[in-house]
Design a protein around this motif. Structure first.
Motif, PDB file in Angstrom:
ATOM      1  N   ASP A   1       0.738  -1.170   0.039  1.00  0.00           N
ATOM      2  CA  ASP A   1       0.182  -0.107   0.119  1.00  0.00           C
ATOM      3  C   ASP A   1       0.836   1.088   0.024  1.00  0.00           C
ATOM      4  O   ASP A   1       1.538   1.571   0.794  1.00  0.00           O
ATOM      5  N   TYR A   2       0.437   1.885  -0.840  1.00  0.00           N
ATOM      6  CA  TYR A   2       1.056   3.561  -1.023  1.00  0.00           C
ATOM      7  C   TYR A   2      -0.056   4.341  -0.806  1.00  0.00           C
ATOM      8  O   TYR A   2      -0.788   4.815  -1.393  1.00  0.00           O
ATOM      9  N   GLU A   3       0.212   4.990   0.562  1.00  0.00           N
ATOM     10  CA  GLU A   3      -0.963   5.789   1.223  1.00  0.00           C
ATOM     11  C   GLU A   3      -0.806   7.432   0.822  1.00  0.00           C
ATOM     12  O   GLU A   3       0.357   7.780   0.762  1.00  0.00           O
ATOM     13  N   ALA A   4      -1.940   7.872   0.958  1.00  0.00           N
ATOM     14  CA  ALA A   4      -2.072   9.400   1.000  1.00  0.00           C
ATOM     15  C   ALA A   4      -1.031  10.078  -0.278  1.00  0.00           C
ATOM     16  O   ALA A   4      -0.195  10.825  -0.155  1.00  0.00           O
ATOM     17  N   ILE A   5      -1.392   9.448  -1.211  1.00  0.00           N
ATOM     18  CA  ILE A   5      -0.526  10.039  -2.376  1.00  0.00           C
ATOM     19  C   ILE A   5      -1.658  11.090  -3.075  1.00  0.00           C
ATOM     20  O   ILE A   5      -2.748  11.093  -3.035  1.00  0.00           O
ATOM     21  N   GLU A   6      -0.931  12.236  -3.535  1.00  0.00           N
ATOM     22  CA  GLU A   6      -1.623  13.349  -4.308  1.00  0.00           C
ATOM     23  C   GLU A   6      -2.492  12.609  -5.296  1.00  0.00           C
ATOM     24  O   GLU A   6      -2.116  11.882  -6.254  1.00  0.00           O
ATOM     25  N   THR A   7      -3.825  12.623  -5.397  1.00  0.00           N
ATOM     26  CA  THR A   7      -4.746  12.167  -6.083  1.00  0.00           C
ATOM     27  C   THR A   7      -4.291  12.263  -7.587  1.00  0.00           C
ATOM     28  O   THR A   7      -4.578  11.353  -8.378  1.00  0.00           O
ATOM     29  N   ALA A   8      -4.027  13.445  -8.117  1.00  0.00           N
ATOM     30  CA  ALA A   8      -3.721  13.469  -9.578  1.00  0.00           C
ATOM     31  C   ALA A   8      -2.456  12.678  -9.958  1.00  0.00           C
ATOM     32  O   ALA A   8      -2.307  12.073 -11.051  1.00  0.00           O
ATOM     33  N   ARG A   9      -1.645  12.654  -8.984  1.00  0.00           N
ATOM     34  CA  ARG A   9      -0.301  11.673  -9.145  1.00  0.00           C
ATOM     35  C   ARG A   9      -0.764  10.191  -9.316  1.00  0.00           C
ATOM     36  O   ARG A   9      -0.282   9.355 -10.228  1.00  0.00           O
ATOM     37  N   ALA A  10      -1.758   9.683  -8.396  1.00  0.00           N
ATOM     38  CA  ALA A  10      -2.254   8.403  -8.309  1.00  0.00           C
ATOM     39  C   ALA A  10      -2.794   8.209  -9.826  1.00  0.00           C
ATOM     40  O   ALA A  10      -2.760   7.277 -10.429  1.00  0.00           O
ATOM     41  N   ASP A  11      -3.843   9.279 -10.043  1.00  0.00           N
ATOM     42  CA  ASP A  11      -4.549   9.047 -11.359  1.00  0.00           C
ATOM     43  C   ASP A  11      -3.950   8.737 -12.637  1.00  0.00           C
ATOM     44  O   ASP A  11      -3.957   8.153 -13.415  1.00  0.00           O
ATOM     45  N   ALA A  12      -2.393   9.396 -12.459  1.00  0.00           N
ATOM     46  CA  ALA A  12      -1.667   9.673 -13.708  1.00  0.00           C
ATOM     47  C   ALA A  12      -1.065   8.418 -13.876  1.00  0.00           C
ATOM     48  O   ALA A  12      -0.885   7.784 -14.872  1.00  0.00           O
ATOM     49  N   LEU A  13      -0.768   7.601 -12.476  1.00  0.00           N
ATOM     50  CA  LEU A  13      -0.072   6.308 -12.649  1.00  0.00           C
ATOM     51  C   LEU A  13      -0.977   5.159 -13.311  1.00  0.00           C
ATOM     52  O   LEU A  13      -0.522   4.586 -14.132  1.00  0.00           O
ATOM     53  N   MET A  14      -2.291   5.270 -12.921  1.00  0.00           N
ATOM     54  CA  MET A  14      -3.254   4.296 -13.421  1.00  0.00           C
ATOM     55  C   MET A  14      -3.354   4.559 -14.870  1.00  0.00           C
ATOM     56  O   MET A  14      -3.662   3.610 -15.826  1.00  0.00           O
ATOM     57  N   ALA A  15      -3.589   5.970 -15.226  1.00  0.00           N
ATOM     58  CA  ALA A  15      -3.800   6.249 -16.587  1.00  0.00           C
ATOM     59  C   ALA A  15      -3.040   5.819 -17.347  1.00  0.00           C
ATOM     60  O   ALA A  15      -2.979   5.203 -18.740  1.00  0.00           O
ATOM     61  N   ARG A  16      -1.508   5.851 -17.109  1.00  0.00           N
ATOM     62  CA  ARG A  16      -0.359   5.243 -17.981  1.00  0.00           C
ATOM     63  C   ARG A  16      -0.519   3.868 -18.111  1.00  0.00           C
ATOM     64  O   ARG A  16      -0.234   3.351 -18.998  1.00  0.00           O
ATOM     65  N   LEU A  17      -0.913   3.176 -16.886  1.00  0.00           N
ATOM     66  CA  LEU A  17      -0.929   1.817 -16.980  1.00  0.00           C
ATOM     67  C   LEU A  17      -1.886   1.321 -17.897  1.00  0.00           C
ATOM     68  O   LEU A  17      -1.836   0.343 -18.733  1.00  0.00           O
ATOM     69  N   ARG A  18      -3.070   2.062 -17.814  1.00  0.00           N
ATOM     70  CA  ARG A  18      -4.305   1.670 -18.547  1.00  0.00           C
ATOM     71  C   ARG A  18      -3.990   1.779 -20.073  1.00  0.00           C
ATOM     72  O   ARG A  18      -4.406   1.167 -21.092  1.00  0.00           O
ATOM     73  N   GLY A  19      -3.104   3.040 -20.571  1.00  0.00           N
ATOM     74  CA  GLY A  19      -2.778   3.020 -21.553  1.00  0.00           C
ATOM     75  C   GLY A  19      -1.644   2.132 -22.239  1.00  0.00           C
ATOM     76  O   GLY A  19      -1.664   2.245 -23.611  1.00  0.00           O
ATOM     77  N   SER A  20      -1.301   1.449 -21.541  1.00  0.00           N
ATOM     78  CA  SER A  20      -0.185   0.332 -22.123  1.00  0.00           C
ATOM     79  C   SER A  20      -0.739  -0.918 -22.175  1.00  0.00           C
ATOM     80  O   SER A  20       0.257  -1.775 -22.306  1.00  0.00           O
ATOM     81  N   LEU A  21      -1.698  -1.516 -21.849  1.00  0.00           N
ATOM     82  CA  LEU A  21      -2.389  -2.466 -21.925  1.00  0.00           C
ATOM     83  C   LEU A  21      -2.185  -3.351 -22.915  1.00  0.00           C
ATOM     84  O   LEU A  21      -1.751  -4.495 -23.067  1.00  0.00           O
ATOM     85  N   GLU A  22      -2.448  -2.597 -24.101  1.00  0.00           N
ATOM     86  CA  GLU A  22      -2.441  -3.352 -25.310  1.00  0.00           C
ATOM     87  C   GLU A  22      -1.178  -4.069 -25.821  1.00  0.00           C
ATOM     88  O   GLU A  22      -0.646  -4.870 -26.578  1.00  0.00           O
ATOM     89  N   ALA A  23      -0.132  -3.056 -25.264  1.00  0.00           N
ATOM     90  CA  ALA A  23       1.454  -3.594 -25.584  1.00  0.00           C
ATOM     91  C   ALA A  23       2.116  -4.169 -24.889  1.00  0.00           C
ATOM     92  O   ALA A  23       3.212  -4.563 -25.286  1.00  0.00           O
ATOM     93  N   LEU A  24       1.381  -4.417 -23.706  1.00  0.00           N
ATOM     94  CA  LEU A  24       2.249  -5.321 -22.593  1.00  0.00           C
ATOM     95  C   LEU A  24       2.287  -6.772 -22.893  1.00  0.00           C
ATOM     96  O   LEU A  24       3.663  -7.300 -22.530  1.00  0.00           O
ATOM     97  N   PRO A  25       1.464  -7.386 -23.404  1.00  0.00           N
ATOM     98  CA  PRO A  25       1.680  -8.807 -23.634  1.00  0.00           C
ATOM     99  C   PRO A  25       3.057  -9.050 -24.661  1.00  0.00           C
ATOM    100  O   PRO A  25       3.248  -8.450 -25.553  1.00  0.00           O
ATOM    101  N   GLY A  26       3.853  -9.921 -23.865  1.00  0.00           N
ATOM    102  CA  GLY A  26       5.241 -10.161 -24.754  1.00  0.00           C
ATOM    103  C   GLY A  26       5.992  -9.418 -24.186  1.00  0.00           C
ATOM    104  O   GLY A  26       7.405  -9.802 -24.440  1.00  0.00           O
ATOM    105  N   THR A  27       5.902  -8.282 -23.075  1.00  0.00           N
ATOM    106  CA  THR A  27       7.111  -7.588 -22.619  1.00  0.00           C
ATOM    107  C   THR A  27       7.882  -8.300 -21.749  1.00  0.00           C
ATOM    108  O   THR A  27       7.251  -9.299 -20.822  1.00  0.00           O
ATOM    109  N   GLN A  28       9.243  -8.407 -21.745  1.00  0.00           N
ATOM    110  CA  GLN A  28      10.125  -9.055 -20.866  1.00  0.00           C
ATOM    111  C   GLN A  28      10.340  -8.193 -19.450  1.00  0.00           C
ATOM    112  O   GLN A  28      10.531  -6.951 -19.756  1.00  0.00           O
ATOM    113  N   THR A  29      10.038  -8.746 -18.264  1.00  0.00           N
ATOM    114  CA  THR A  29      10.214  -7.975 -17.002  1.00  0.00           C
ATOM    115  C   THR A  29      11.224  -8.985 -16.171  1.00  0.00           C
ATOM    116  O   THR A  29      11.411 -10.158 -16.588  1.00  0.00           O
ATOM    117  N   ALA A  30      11.521  -8.193 -14.925  1.00  0.00           N
ATOM    118  CA  ALA A  30      12.402  -9.085 -14.007  1.00  0.00           C
ATOM    119  C   ALA A  30      11.488 -10.339 -13.638  1.00  0.00           C
ATOM    120  O   ALA A  30      12.165 -11.035 -13.317  1.00  0.00           O
TER     121      ALA A  30
END
Length: 542
Positions: free
Chosen positions: A415-444
């Motif tokens: 849990d990352y608590e008491a984040i400025e709402t705009a910053r949290a929303d930006a993180l989620m928006a970026r994730l949602r925007g990357s969903l189509e491209a993620l399959p096949g991505t290599q990660t740790a």
């Protein structure tokens, strides 16, 4: 005489997954609580002369808002209000009272596991006639009313005596102050083998229950010490306090650390448990063995037949999407359905009402069954005690045998608590925007095999709940889930759920942090948590 008081809307009264939660000082604004309560009543039809249940977890402002709600209920035409003595009703007990007395619904005054006090949190939620939280259609109607409210109804009357069991007339409405514990304790005796648990506790088995200076203190004292014969002092922090003794009443390894340390000591008790501010969450710890909420759900489902109330078997199991898949394997072994729902207990209500599921659980320490329509901390502890009484094995042995049969889901929530709402929303928006491209991505953590934003279609009414959390699945079956919590009162809380499955013939004895280390690294790669939040590490890990 009924008074109609002119008012203007507040724009911040949108209920979350568990009602409206704000800081006490927000609720103390003139007309704030009145506006929300009137908006609840205005969203309902057919309650004239009906029964309303009213109570809360005893936190700061509880008594004052109860008096406000009583006057407004009388002015709006309710025929009777059942209110817990001292203004106290745990959330599961309120659900039981609604169901047992055929009430129209109930107002539960609580901010659950959030801290209490004049500078802390307060909340109000509405529960419907089945005893469960209001579904989205009702909460949306409430919110719409808050934005257009022009007046509220109340009466002039002295405060009602909340401390004496009995009835009072309030402008023609009956106020019945009830024992907050009696009906709930009686229900528990119909579900569990109290004689077997008494024998276990008399055999030298030692338990500790931390009520966290919150609502379950009176319930735990009555049930564990009086009815089951545990020694006096078994219940610690058993007196409900308006500020929870300056503690945070969240039963996790951070805020219930003293209990955890006691169970990890060489001479510690055999079993430890805790519950939260309003009594709907639970923490389970055995001697030298912490049980994750996801594992607890799976073990209880696998062993529920040992309790009289569940000897008939389970119709199905339901879990929230972020909860680990441990219960899925139990459902498959039992040959019963497994339902994956969004976070929020209200999503289980339809499944329970339709007899599609019997036991439900969330990774956030909520577990319950069809006996009420809320998660239930004391119920979970009693079912564990019933299992321990029947099997006569330590918690650690029960867990080891469970993993040896079903495999182990290594699991944690950051849990990352008491984040400025705009910053949290930006993180989620970026994730949602990357969903189509993620399959096949290599990660740790390996190769991403699938990524989506979870959507749920209710099997009973066809309603759809979209955008319920970003899921990232890996080729080996591991997964990461990202979602913003709806239970806080300040900023936003980012929850990151990490899960890795190890089969029954695999390495079942790893430290959780080590097992999940690749997923932790992958979560940072994919979401850029540090850059978006400015936080180098989580506020809480459970």
């Amino acid at each position: 005489m009924i008074l109609t008081v002119n008012t203007t809307p507040f724009t911040d009264q949108k209920p979350g997954t568990s009602g409206l939660r704000k800081k006490v000082k927000v609720f103390q604004q003139p007309r704030y609580a009145e506006n929300f309560i009137q908006s609840v009543f205005d969203s309902l039809d057919g309650f004239a002369g009906q029964t309303l249940v009213l109570g809360g977890d005893g936190r700061f402002l509880n008594r004052e808002v109860i008096q406000v709600a009583l006057r407004m209920a009388a002015a709006n035409g309710f025929g009777r209000v059942l209110v817990g003595q001292g203004g106290i009703l745990s959330t599961p007990a309120a659900s039981n009272v609604i169901r047992q007395y055929g009430a129209f619904g109930g107002l539960v005054l609580s901010a659950s596991h959030n801290p209490g006090g004049p500078d802390e949190d307060f909340g109000i939620k509405y529960n419907i006639a089945n005893g469960g939280p209001a579904p989205e259609a009702v909460t949306e109607a409430i919110y719409a009313n808050t934005l257009q409210i022009a007046s509220y109804k109340t009466i002039e009357a002295p405060d009602v005596d909340l401390d004496t069991v009995g009835t009072t007339d309030l402008a023609g409405m009956t106020v019945q102050v009830i024992d907050p514990v009696a009906d709930y304790a009686a229900l528990m005796e119909t579900l569990f083998d109290f004689a077997a648990i008494r024998d276990l506790l008399a055999s030298g088995f030692v338990m500790q229950f931390d009520a966290m200076s919150a609502v379950t203190g009176p319930y735990a004292t009555e049930i564990f010490e009086r009815r089951l014969g545990a020694p006096a002092g078994t219940v610690r922090n058993g007196v409900p306090l308006p500020d929870f003794g300056h503690h945070h009443p969240d039963p996790n390894l951070v805020h219930a650390r003293d209990l955890y340390d006691a169970l990890m000591a060489p001479d510690g008790p055999d079993f430890g448990a805790a519950s939260d501010g309003d009594g709907d969450r639970n923490l389970i710890i055995g001697k030298h063995c912490y049980v994750t909420p996801s594992d607890s759900l799976a073990v209880l489902a696998a062993n529920a037949h040992l309790a009289p109330g569940y000897a008939r078997g389970l119709a199905g199991i339901a879990r929230s999407m972020p909860t680990s898949g441990a219960a899925d394997r139990v459902a498959a072994a039992l040959g019963i359905p497994l339902f994956e729902t969004p976070t929020g207990w209200k999503f289980f209500g339809n499944l329970l009402d339709a007899s599609l599921a019997t036991i439900c659980g969330e990774e956030s320490a909520g577990t319950g069954s069809d006996h009420v329509r809320e998660k239930d901390g004391i119920w979970a502890v009693l079912l564990w005690l019933n299992v321990l009484a029947a099997r006569r094995q330590p918690v650690a042995t029960i867990m080891a045998e469970h993993w040896a049969r079903y495999g182990r889901n290594y699991y944690a929530r950051h849990d990352y608590e008491a984040i400025e709402t705009a910053r949290a929303d930006a993180l989620m928006a970026r994730l949602r925007g990357s969903l189509e491209a993620l399959p096949g991505t290599q990660t740790a953590a390996g190769t991403v095999s699938m990524a989506d934003d979870f959507s749920y279609t209710d099997p009973t009414d066809g309603s759809i709940s979209a955008r319920q959390g970003v899921r990232i699945l890996f080729a080996d079956g591991s997964r990461i889930v990202f979602r913003l919590s709806g239970t806080g009162t300040e900023g936003a809380t980012l929850r990151v759920y990490l899960e890795r499955y190890e089969p029954a013939d695999g390495d079942l004895g790893q430290e959780t942090a080590a097992a999940l280390a690749p997923l932790i690294a992958a979560a940072e790669e994919l979401a850029q948590i540090v850059a978006h939040t400015g936080m180098a590490e989580p506020s809480v890990i459970t």
